[in-house]
Scaffold this active site. Structure first.
Site, PDB file in Angstrom:
ATOM      1  N   THR A 244      24.208   0.996 -20.661  1.00 25.58           N
ATOM      2  CA  THR A 244      23.150   0.601 -21.585  1.00 25.58           C
ATOM      3  C   THR A 244      23.443  -0.834 -21.934  1.00 25.58           C
ATOM      4  O   THR A 244      24.591  -1.234 -21.992  1.00 25.58           O
ATOM      5  CB  THR A 244      23.327   1.446 -22.869  1.00 25.58           C
ATOM      6  N   ARG A 272      14.665  13.924 -24.040  1.00 22.77           N
ATOM      7  CA  ARG A 272      15.879  13.613 -24.821  1.00 22.77           C
ATOM      8  C   ARG A 272      15.859  12.130 -25.218  1.00 22.77           C
ATOM      9  O   ARG A 272      15.598  11.251 -24.403  1.00 22.77           O
ATOM     10  CB  ARG A 272      17.122  13.926 -23.997  1.00 22.77           C
ATOM     11  N   ASP A 275      20.629   7.165 -28.816  1.00 24.05           N
ATOM     12  CA  ASP A 275      20.752   6.299 -29.997  1.00 24.05           C
ATOM     13  C   ASP A 275      20.017   4.968 -29.832  1.00 24.05           C
ATOM     14  O   ASP A 275      19.634   4.340 -30.822  1.00 24.05           O
ATOM     15  CB  ASP A 275      22.236   5.999 -30.273  1.00 24.05           C
ATOM     16  N   GLY A 296      27.351   4.223 -25.317  1.00 24.78           N
ATOM     17  CA  GLY A 296      28.218   5.401 -25.249  1.00 24.78           C
ATOM     18  C   GLY A 296      27.461   6.634 -25.684  1.00 24.78           C
ATOM     19  O   GLY A 296      26.219   6.624 -25.711  1.00 24.78           O
ATOM     20  N   GLY A 298      25.280   8.794 -27.164  1.00 26.66           N
ATOM     21  CA  GLY A 298      24.228   8.530 -28.143  1.00 26.66           C
ATOM     22  C   GLY A 298      24.163   9.534 -29.277  1.00 26.66           C
ATOM     23  O   GLY A 298      23.917   9.169 -30.435  1.00 26.66           O
TER      24      GLY A 298
HETATM   25  N1  ASP Z   1      23.935   5.338 -25.668  1.00 23.95           N
HETATM   26  C1  ASP Z   1      23.176   5.720 -24.505  1.00 23.95           C
HETATM   27  C2  ASP Z   1      22.449   7.007 -24.802  1.00 23.95           C
HETATM   28  O1  ASP Z   1      23.070   7.911 -25.337  1.00 23.95           O
HETATM   29  C3  ASP Z   1      23.969   5.913 -23.272  1.00 23.95           C
HETATM   30  C4  ASP Z   1      25.043   4.883 -22.961  1.00 23.95           C
HETATM   31  O2  ASP Z   1      25.175   3.902 -23.657  1.00 23.95           O
HETATM   32  O3  ASP Z   1      25.769   5.058 -21.969  1.00 23.95           O
HETATM   33  O4  ASP Z   1      21.300   7.132 -24.432  1.00 23.95           O
END
Ligand code: ASP
Length: 394
Positions: A244, A272, A275, A296, A298
């Site tokens: 992301t 879905r 965050d 990370g 979310g």
């Molecule tokens: N934060 C992102 C999400 O949960 C995924 C990621 O940052 O790897 O959609």
């Protein structure tokens, strides 16, 4: 903009407040980038946040752009755009566009890994410090640059978050082009995932007779042919295969802007939302304090108000890196479900967070070693640094 007789518009609400003698100094102050006279009460830091000593970014002052580790091109571009006088919130959208357009980044925009049905669904949000206004889209299909759509939500509507079909219809109305966001590689990755699911009618690779021994399949040949015909353009971003992207910026006047954009979790249940498009989770800014964002898991960042808590910790006097560590400590302390904890009682996932203070100080931290952040500093130099880990190992 809607202006029903029962709901006064923003401007009529303002005139009502002015006419009734209610002071507007707080509003005017934040719009002019001035810190409020007395900051609101702030939360205490969770106990046991380790003191990791002085960090890169503590002493930096002046204009600055920070991003997740996959964003050195984004910070450089955002800095360039911001230096030409463009607002930080628009500059960060211009920066992350490079990563959204990059087919090699498999978790943002074009080439992002799809949901469990093989459809790419994108999430993004943007926030503008001087007006404390945000725009966001979630579950947006067929549009390569969701951050730019989120910016239109911010600039041209009275809403904050548009989802799914409504977000797509809004994007269409705003003139965004619809296109297939799957690349041959992300489609192949989805097929591999789908075929490996076990007892069903989809044949696993080892159950198939194709390709015949010693033969290349037609699909492999066509994919190779397409890769070879693709000539990288000048200044094309360095390819990365994960991440992301979050990006925050502060200009020379201390105005801040923040943006996060993603295809989210691969193979997710359709609909879905992570965050990234949630204001206060995937990104947040307050013009009197600074900006923050996250990448990370979310779900953990949503239930802990990740980006919001970092900005609050900075407001209480912590450095950007300390504030990031305090927010991660809160996430670790609140990870109570057994399935999310390892044998040491720690989270069994990683998350990285990034912070930029109004004066230009910056920092990044992660739960476990591995995360990194990109930064373009006031001298225009772009670097990638490791995030400071809360724990040295899982
Ligand atoms: N934060 C992102 C999400 O949960 C995924 C990621 O940052 O790897 O959609």
């Amino acid at each position: 903009m809607r202006n029903s007789s029962s709901t006064p518009s923003v401007s009529s609400r303002r005139s009502f407040l002015a006419a009734s003698g209610v002071a507007l100094t707080g509003l005017a102050g934040s719009a002019a980038g001035q810190p409020p006279a007395a900051p609101p009460p702030r939360p205490a830091a969770p106990s046991g946040v380790p003191d990791k000593g002085p960090q890169i970014g503590d002493d930096h002052r002046g204009p600055c752009v920070i991003a997740s580790g996959n964003g050195p091109n984004a910070t450089a571009r955002a800095f360039e755009v911001m230096s030409a006088g463009v607002d930080p919130s628009e500059a960060v959208v211009a920066g992350v566009k490079l990563v959204e357009d990059d087919p090699n980044d498999t978790s943002v925009g074009y080439g992002g890994l799809p949901n469990e049905e093989g459809v790419v669904e994108l999430d993004a949000s943007v926030m503008h410090g001087p007006t404390h206004k945000a725009g966001a889209v979630a579950g947006l299909r067929n549009i390569k640059n969701p951050a730019a759509v989120a910016l239109r939500v911010l600039q041209r509507t009275d809403h904050v978050l548009l989802v799914g079909d409504g977000a797509l219809r809004f994007a269409r109305a705003q003139g965004f082009k619809e296109e297939n966001l799957l690349t041959p590689e992300s489609h192949a990755a989805w097929l591999r995932w789908r075929e490996s699911m076990g007892a069903d009618d989809w044949l696993n690779p080892e159950e198939r007779d194709w390709p015949r021994p010693g033969r290349k399949s037609l699909e492999e040949f066509l994919a190779e042919e397409q890769r070879q015909s693709r000539v990288p353009g000048d200044g094309e971003p360095i390819p990365f295969t994960w991440g992301t992207i979050h990006c925050s910026a502060v200009n020379a006047s201390g105005d801040v802007g923040s943006c996060t954009t993603t295809s989210g979790l691969s193979w997710k249940i359709p609909g879905r939302v992570g965050d990234s498009p949630i204001v206060g989770a995937g990104m947040y800014c307050e013009n009197a304090v600074g900006a923050a964002g996250s990448t990370g898991r979310g779900e953990s960042l949503i239930v802990n108000c990740g980006a919001f808590s970092i900005v609050q910790f900075m407001a209480s006097g912590m450095s950007p890196t300390q504030a990031c560590l305090a927010a991660l400590k809160r996430i670790a302390d609140n990870t109570l479900e057994k399935r999310l904890r390892n044998e040491r009682g720690r989270p069994n996932f990683n998350a990285s967070v990034y912070a930029l203070r109004k004066d230009g100080a910056y920092g990044g931290a992660c739960l476990y070693p591995g995360g990194s952040f990109a930064v373009t500093t006031s001298d225009g130099v772009t670097k990638v640094h490791p995030c400071v880990p809360l724990f040295d190992a899982m």
